[in-house]
Design a protein around this motif. Structure first.
Motif, short mmCIF file in Angstrom:
data_model
loop_
_atom_site.label_atom_id
_atom_site.label_comp_id
_atom_site.label_asym_id
_atom_site.label_seq_id
_atom_site.Cartn_x
_atom_site.Cartn_y
_atom_site.Cartn_z
N ASP A 69 7.14 7.58 2.92
CA ASP A 69 6.88 7.35 4.35
C ASP A 69 7.60 8.37 5.23
O ASP A 69 7.15 8.66 6.35
CB ASP A 69 7.36 5.95 4.76
N SER A 118 0.84 -1.19 0.00
CA SER A 118 0.00 0.00 0.00
C SER A 118 0.88 1.26 0.00
O SER A 118 1.90 1.33 0.69
CB SER A 118 -0.89 -0.05 1.24
N GLU A 175 4.34 15.52 8.31
CA GLU A 175 2.95 15.96 8.14
C GLU A 175 2.89 17.42 7.68
O GLU A 175 2.02 17.81 6.90
CB GLU A 175 2.21 15.78 9.47
N LYS A 192 0.92 5.71 -0.09
CA LYS A 192 0.11 6.88 0.22
C LYS A 192 0.29 7.92 -0.89
O LYS A 192 1.43 8.21 -1.29
CB LYS A 192 0.56 7.45 1.57
N GLU A 227 -6.36 12.96 0.32
CA GLU A 227 -5.31 12.02 0.69
C GLU A 227 -5.88 10.63 0.52
O GLU A 227 -7.02 10.38 0.94
CB GLU A 227 -4.91 12.21 2.15
N ALA A 228 -5.13 9.73 -0.07
CA ALA A 228 -5.68 8.39 -0.28
C ALA A 228 -4.58 7.34 -0.36
O ALA A 228 -3.54 7.57 -0.96
CB ALA A 228 -6.51 8.36 -1.55
N GLN A 229 -4.86 6.21 0.26
CA GLN A 229 -4.00 5.05 0.11
C GLN A 229 -4.28 4.41 -1.25
O GLN A 229 -5.43 4.40 -1.70
CB GLN A 229 -4.33 3.99 1.17
#
Lengths: 396, 396
Positions: B334, B218, B338, B220, B357-359
């Motif tokens: 990663d 996964s 923020e 981001k 924001e989406a995985q």
């Protein structure tokens, strides 16, 4: 009392930068920003040199200048690089080793050593060179200087007699300019001096013969110097790294770029008559090649800004040369009105870029035989447009 | 009194858009913006449908709804498209033919016709679907709807019994979702419903079997919707024209894009352990693929703006889908703090873009078995985060 103007253009890479490192075809054209030389013999045995673009003004006693064997003249090729002579000249000019002014002076004296007859050396001569080309912007300023220089010294010493064909004269100029380029760059490709000597456009591959692009037609461009310094070696290394990471992705990109030069050649060979069609297709290739260079990671925000601004006005742009800053070319189609061109120049200027209008594909090296002594100061201060109105002879 | 939540993700094209038209590999991943359905049986014989995203609220008497043959159940495949039934349903819902709400309703009733048992039809049921996915943005909103729908009706009617393997259940969901997609799109590729059903990522080629990407992790992303309407057909036609003009240039570009999907697959197969290395390489591929798409002429000033803004923050972006507007993906490594992510979102928002924001690569279709009646109004107004905290079962 021979006296000449000589002149030679800069160059731009039209297609194939970076891919050329991997043996792919590239296309370059002469750039209508030129260097100009004035050479004229003296009577006092002095060699007076004015190179305002590298802030060099020198007068040497001709008899003091280190010289070695003379060149035997046509049809002999220039002898191999004379490292001993280079060392002697480096000590003689005493300007360090790596500065523009130092290598410019050494290249001049290197050609002087081989090309100047004893008579001319005894009389002395003036040699002044000025250029419209920005130095170190990837526009072939040193080749343009070298071609001006070679043409001037070959003419002054009667090596370009009218008994030689234009092609032979051109070859002599190109070969000696290449010698000067070797003094300046160590291991140049020979592209820049060839384009500057021949004019028009050429298609070339590393280590192979440089071929003129048949049927090439002069094109108008806006040349934008982003003023972001190029870091050619870093960019070349980055492409190499990307290719090492993803060879199967990058290799077909390089193949595609190779085909852009072939397509460009075909365009001019086949579509010479329909100029609008030619320019439209050429613009497509400009767009595609830039995208590919961006994909290779060698674009820069300033170059993308040039693309953004020109695209809004319906114009196609690409980076030229190493990228990562440096210069961009924007194709100006024949149907562009002057207002749009002015708007483009204004908007690019507002970004702090240096913006120049230039033809690509104009004539190469040329000379004017002067019938009276010309003041160096006057030559150096004359406008380019004024110099251009002289009756130039090109080697065609 | 069976009652379920079902849920299914959207999809994004990671690599290979446009090239896929020419038989090249492409990679797509599930997008962590999902659709959610609530299905529960009634007692009054009504089929009450709430599809707030297409402004559809309808209640039909179940007995009035045109139905034809029922599906025989596992292991039978869905029957071929029933054109006669489609016609009947189109007349029955009477919402025109081409609007989102019309095709959404027809797809629902088409699946109802085949999947709903006589018992459930006699009792009636509620079916509500809501989505976080923007409609028509190339993010697979219709597939996500179709998968939710298929899962809901298959569950409600006991077709996904626990005696079937997870793989068989998944296949049933995917096959019936594909039926709904056919109702909605006519001739869909099957990619969107497969990604939505399976989750994770898939690698695929036109007309060939869609394979899950092994080892996919996964990722981001920031998903930026430029809000510039896509004109997919125009963009596909433009690439076709460019390829017709310069086949020898464009074909290797398509080959290179093909290799990007292969390289992506190898990355996840080989470098699963070193996540930072994986993300760095993945980012390289993002950059290269975007450049190639720009070279194919399918970028847009807004998409280049996303690239400019994210690049200044050290982040890699590419357009996703047809281009010419639509959406862009920005990979969030990663190690991004923020603050940087927030700065990116703010700057993109200032351009008038929708920023999410989406995985990518999360789970596919899932369901929750509910033990009490749920208010439709409450379901429709609940936050996504709240729904996500339910204990979902996925078909893995």
């Amino acid at each position: 009392m021979p006296s000449y103007f000589t002149s030679a253009p800069g160059k731009v890479i039209l297609f194939g930068e970076h891919a050329v490192v991997y043996g792919k075809l590239a296309t370059a054209g002469s750039l209508g920003l030129r260097s100009y030389a004035l050479v004229q013999s003296r009577t006092d045995g002095a060699l007076e040199v004015n190179l305002p673009d590298v802030q060099l003004v020198r007068s040497w006693k001709s008899a003091d200048i280190p010289r070695q064997a003379r060149w035997e003249g046509y049809p002999y090729p220039p002898p191999a690089m004379n490292v001993e002579l280079l060392d002697q000249l480096t000590k003689f000019v005493d300007l360090g080793t790596q500065t523009n002014r130092s290598v410019a002076a050494i290249a001049l004296l290197y050609l002087h050593s081989y090309l100047t007859s004893d008579d001319i050396a005894n009389q002395g001569y003036d040699l002044s060179v000025r250029s419209d080309l920005p130095v170190g912007a990837g526009l072939g300023s040193s080749a343009s200087y070298s071609v001006c220089l070679a043409t001037a010294l070959l003419k002054l010493n009667g090596h370009l007699s009218e008994s030689l064909s234009a092609a032979d004269q051109r070859d002599l100029v190109n070969q000696w300019a290449f010698q000067a380029e070797k003094v300046i760059h160590g291991n140049p490709s020979g592209i820049d001096n060839t384009v500057s000597t021949l004019g028009g456009a050429v298609i070339f591959k590393k280590g192979e013969k440089i071929e003129p692009l048949p049927g090439f037609q002069s094109l108008k461009f806006i040349l934008t110097n982003t003023r972001v310094p190029r870091e050619t070696q870093v960019l070349v290394a980055n492409v190499r790294k990307l290719r090492e990471k993803f060879p199967s992705v990058v290799n077909p990109m390089l193949d595609s770029i190779n085909e852009i030069s072939i397509s460009c050649k075909q365009l001019f060979a086949q579509n010479g008559e329909d100029r609008a069609h030619l320019l439209s297709r050429f613009g497509d290739l400009v767009d595609v090649n830039h995208g590919m260079l961006a994909a290779l990671g060698v674009s820069h925000p300033t170059l993308e800004k040039v693309r953004e601004i020109s695209s809004k006005l319906g114009l196609k742009s690409k980076l030229t040369g190493a990228g990562g800053g440096g210069c961009a070319l924007t194709l100006v189609r024949d149907d562009m009105d002057e207002k749009t061109v002015e708007e483009l120049k204004t908007k690019l200027g507002e970004q702090g870029f240096e913006v120049l209008e230039a033809q690509v594909g104009g004539p190469g090296a040329g000379f004017v035989t002067l019938d009276s002594v010309t003041s160096i100061a006057e030559f150096l201060s004359r406008g380019t447009a004024d110099l251009e109105t002289q009756t130039w002879t090109y080697f065609v």
